[in-house]
Motif scaffolding. Structure first.
Motif, PDB file in Angstrom:
ATOM      1  N   ARG A  48       0.852  -1.195   0.000  1.00 53.14           N
ATOM      2  CA  ARG A  48       0.000   0.000   0.000  1.00 53.14           C
ATOM      3  C   ARG A  48       0.890   1.249   0.000  1.00 53.14           C
ATOM      4  NH1 ARG A  48      -5.333  -0.749   0.576  1.00 53.14           N
ATOM      5  NH2 ARG A  48      -6.065  -2.795   1.289  1.00 53.14           N
ATOM      6  N   LEU A  55      -3.347   8.406  -7.024  1.00 54.45           N
ATOM      7  CA  LEU A  55      -4.575   7.796  -7.542  1.00 54.45           C
ATOM      8  C   LEU A  55      -5.230   8.679  -8.602  1.00 54.45           C
ATOM      9  CD1 LEU A  55      -6.075   6.470  -4.189  1.00 54.45           C
ATOM     10  CD2 LEU A  55      -5.119   5.080  -6.042  1.00 54.45           C
ATOM     11  N   PRO A 109     -13.172  -1.202  -1.303  1.00 52.45           N
ATOM     12  CA  PRO A 109     -11.905  -0.743  -1.908  1.00 52.45           C
ATOM     13  C   PRO A 109     -10.961  -1.896  -2.233  1.00 52.45           C
ATOM     14  CG  PRO A 109     -11.830  -0.438   0.458  1.00 52.45           C
ATOM     15  CD  PRO A 109     -13.201  -0.984   0.152  1.00 52.45           C
ATOM     16  N   SER A 261      -9.941   2.718  -9.658  1.00 50.39           N
ATOM     17  CA  SER A 261     -10.608   1.838  -8.691  1.00 50.39           C
ATOM     18  C   SER A 261      -9.900   0.498  -8.559  1.00 50.39           C
ATOM     19  CB  SER A 261     -12.078   1.626  -9.086  1.00 50.39           C
ATOM     20  OG  SER A 261     -12.203   0.815 -10.237  1.00 50.39           O
ATOM     21  N   GLY A 264      -7.348  -0.108  -5.520  1.00 47.24           N
ATOM     22  CA  GLY A 264      -7.870  -0.080  -4.165  1.00 47.24           C
ATOM     23  C   GLY A 264      -7.028  -0.819  -3.149  1.00 47.24           C
ATOM     24  N   GLU A 265      -6.325  -1.855  -3.565  1.00 50.83           N
ATOM     25  CA  GLU A 265      -5.546  -2.653  -2.621  1.00 50.83           C
ATOM     26  C   GLU A 265      -4.108  -2.166  -2.478  1.00 50.83           C
ATOM     27  OE1 GLU A 265      -6.026  -6.841  -3.430  1.00 50.83           O
ATOM     28  OE2 GLU A 265      -8.174  -6.595  -3.750  1.00 50.83           O
ATOM     29  N   ALA A 267      -3.716   1.388  -2.282  1.00 44.36           N
ATOM     30  CA  ALA A 267      -3.917   2.751  -1.798  1.00 44.36           C
ATOM     31  C   ALA A 267      -3.738   2.805  -0.286  1.00 44.36           C
ATOM     32  CB  ALA A 267      -5.314   3.243  -2.171  1.00 44.36           C
ATOM     33  N   ALA A 270      -7.817   3.912   0.911  1.00 48.26           N
ATOM     34  CA  ALA A 270      -8.658   3.724  -0.274  1.00 48.26           C
ATOM     35  C   ALA A 270     -10.070   4.256  -0.081  1.00 48.26           C
ATOM     36  CB  ALA A 270      -8.703   2.244  -0.634  1.00 48.26           C
ATOM     37  N   LEU A 274     -10.165   7.082  -2.947  1.00 49.40           N
ATOM     38  CA  LEU A 274     -10.650   6.612  -4.249  1.00 49.40           C
ATOM     39  C   LEU A 274     -11.833   7.428  -4.767  1.00 49.40           C
ATOM     40  CD1 LEU A 274     -10.331   2.715  -4.127  1.00 49.40           C
ATOM     41  CD2 LEU A 274      -9.132   4.289  -5.644  1.00 49.40           C
TER      42      LEU A 274
END
Length: 488
Positions: A48, A55, A109, A261, A264-265, A267, A270, A274
């Motif tokens: 992360r 993003l 997310p 999107s 998400g994993e 971020a 998230a 997002l």
């Protein structure tokens, strides 16, 4: 009422067995399970490392450039000067769907994007169909953008050293060539960045996004000097049908927020970042698209937009009477379009990562490299496939195939928002679609309308793709799904 098999929020209850073929096809993956698995793969986990800025740049990087630098030359002959209206319609359709994406991205997310959203709300079969559409959307999009990159590379080589790559090696079969070598090269370059890690790829993408925004601002400042109001006299020469057909093709240009999107994993936060990244990027991109299209059509009669994926560089040369500005734009476009390839290829690998973790595609796609914390084998396989596709298929066919896959997946996301609101009203949401279910219904309707504007050939290709996907699911995924063992 809760989802079938979904535990209340915060519960550790597992999914009860489903009996019968119909029940198995509708088996859902609880949201809590999806979120808990975030980042986990075969042999390791993703890192992360992405914040709001990264993003947003991923979203803009995957979106800005494709429709303007590449597909504009394909869309203008369909709509005439009204191509600006086509961009607005495509952007409005994307907006409705982006609102739904923003809510679901903040609630679920994970890397799977609309595939995972469908899995949590509409069941495994619908999730598979959505994921299979995303494979079409992302894989073909990478190939389509790579084709346009080759056009601008030739413009750059011609303006700097006076030579171009021979047609046999710079165009696919059907477009006067044998093999599109530049398209393959840019995919392999993007692959090299992705293998280095998500954070490193995001840094490179940010630099390229800044270059592309500067290039489009420069185009508007110079192109407006050649603006002729007479070019807009017959604003809609091919009627509303032409506007909607061009809009359907241009919708290919709005898949960037879907790419965000999929991060998400990876971020840092998230659920907070997002939704913000998705909405911010869509506003910026749509404004630039409409502005650049308006200047381009004002500077060049719409009937002259034929047989060129490097239209903006040509307009710069025609307006200034010099090769320098066109060459400079071509240089910026080479960098800008490469960022689209990079970010969309990233999205493709993360979709397959999520599907593999669920057992629906082979485990090799969710295998995480211990050093880079990336799905290395996944990236290699996807990159080689997309590179070969880019080298062998003409741009127009690729763009329309991407649009129909994107529109279908977006339509399902709008449905997923409504379903999750009804089945899991208790879930915390960092963003909520206003006026639901009206806004998601409008998003769904716009997507279906634009799908109807695509050609019969595109529908045939889509039908064949779906048929192949269903065969693969019933032969492989149906029995190997991670939800299947508890039913034996």
């Amino acid at each position: 009422m809760l989802d079938q098999g979904a535990p209340p929020h915060g519960s550790s209850q597992t999914t009860p067995p489903a009996t019968g073929v119909g029940a198995r096809l509708m088996r859902r993956k609880p949201v809590e399970h999806l979120v808990a698995e975030g980042g986990q793969g075969e042999g390791g986990s993703l890192r992360r490392s992405l914040g709001l800025w990264q993003l947003t740049m991923i979203s803009i990087g995957a979106t800005l450039g494709t429709g303007i630098f590449v597909v504009l030359g394909e869309a203008v002959p369909k709509a005439g000067p009204a191509v600006t209206l086509s961009f607005v319609i495509a952007g409005l359709t994307a907006l409705f769907s982006a609102l739904s994406y923003a809510e679901l991205a903040g609630t679920i997310p994970v890397a799977g994007s609309s595939y995972s959203y469908a899995y949590a709300t509409m069941g495994e079969l619908i999730a598979w169909v959505c994921g299979w559409c995303l494979v079409l959307e992302y894989g073909v999009s990478v190939a389509a953008v790579a084709v346009g990159w080759g056009e601008y590379l030739n413009e750059l080589l011609d303006g700097t050293i006076g030579v171009t790559i021979p047609a046999a090696l710079s165009a696919p079969p059907g477009d006067g060539g044998v093999f599109n070598l530049p398209a393959l090269i840019v995919v392999l370059l993007a692959m090299a960045f992705l293998l280095g890690g998500a954070k490193e790829s995001a840094r490179a993408n940010t630099v390229m996004v800044i270059v592309k925004i500067a290039a489009l601002v420069m185009f508007c400042a110079i192109g407006v000097q050649g603006f002729r109001s007479g070019n807009y006299e017959n604003f809609m020469p091919l009627g509303m049908a032409g506007v909607s057909a061009a809009g359907a093709t241009l919708f290919f240009s709005y898949i960037g927020f879907d790419a965000a999107s999929t991060a998400g994993e990876e971020a840092k936060n998230a659920q907070r970042d997002l939704p913000r990244a998705i909405m911010l990027s869509l506003v910026i991109v749509t404004a630039l698209y409409v502005l650049v299209a308006a200047v381009a059509v004002g500077a060049k009669p719409w009937k002259n937009f034929t047989d060129s994926e490097a239209a903006l560089a040509q307009i710069m040369r025609e307006v200034t009477g010099q090769t320098f500005w066109g060459t400079l734009l071509a240089f910026c476009a080479v960098i800008a379009i490469a960022s689209v390839v990079l970010t969309v290829l990233y999205g493709q690998t993360r979709i397959l990562f999520a599907m593999s973790r669920d057992g629906l595609v082979p485990k090799v796609f969710s295998r995480v490299h211990p050093k880079t914390k990336t799905p290395r084998a996944n990236t290699l396989i996807v990159s080689l496939f997309c590179g070969v596709l880019a080298a062998a298929i003409p741009l127009g066919q690729l763009a329309d195939a991407t649009s129909i896959g994107t529109l279908f997946a977006f339509a399902l996301v709008n449905v997923a928002v409504v379903v999750l609101r009804r089945t899991r009203p208790d879930m915390p949401r960092t963003f909520r679609v206003p006026l639901s279910p009206v806004m998601p219904a409008l998003g769904f309707g716009f997507c279906i309308w634009m799908m109807g504007s695509l050609s019969a050939v595109t529908w045939v290709v889509f039908g064949v793709w779906m048929a192949v996907g269903l065969v693969f699911y019933f032969v492989y995924g149906y029995r190997r799904s991670r939800l299947a063992p508890s039913e034996k």
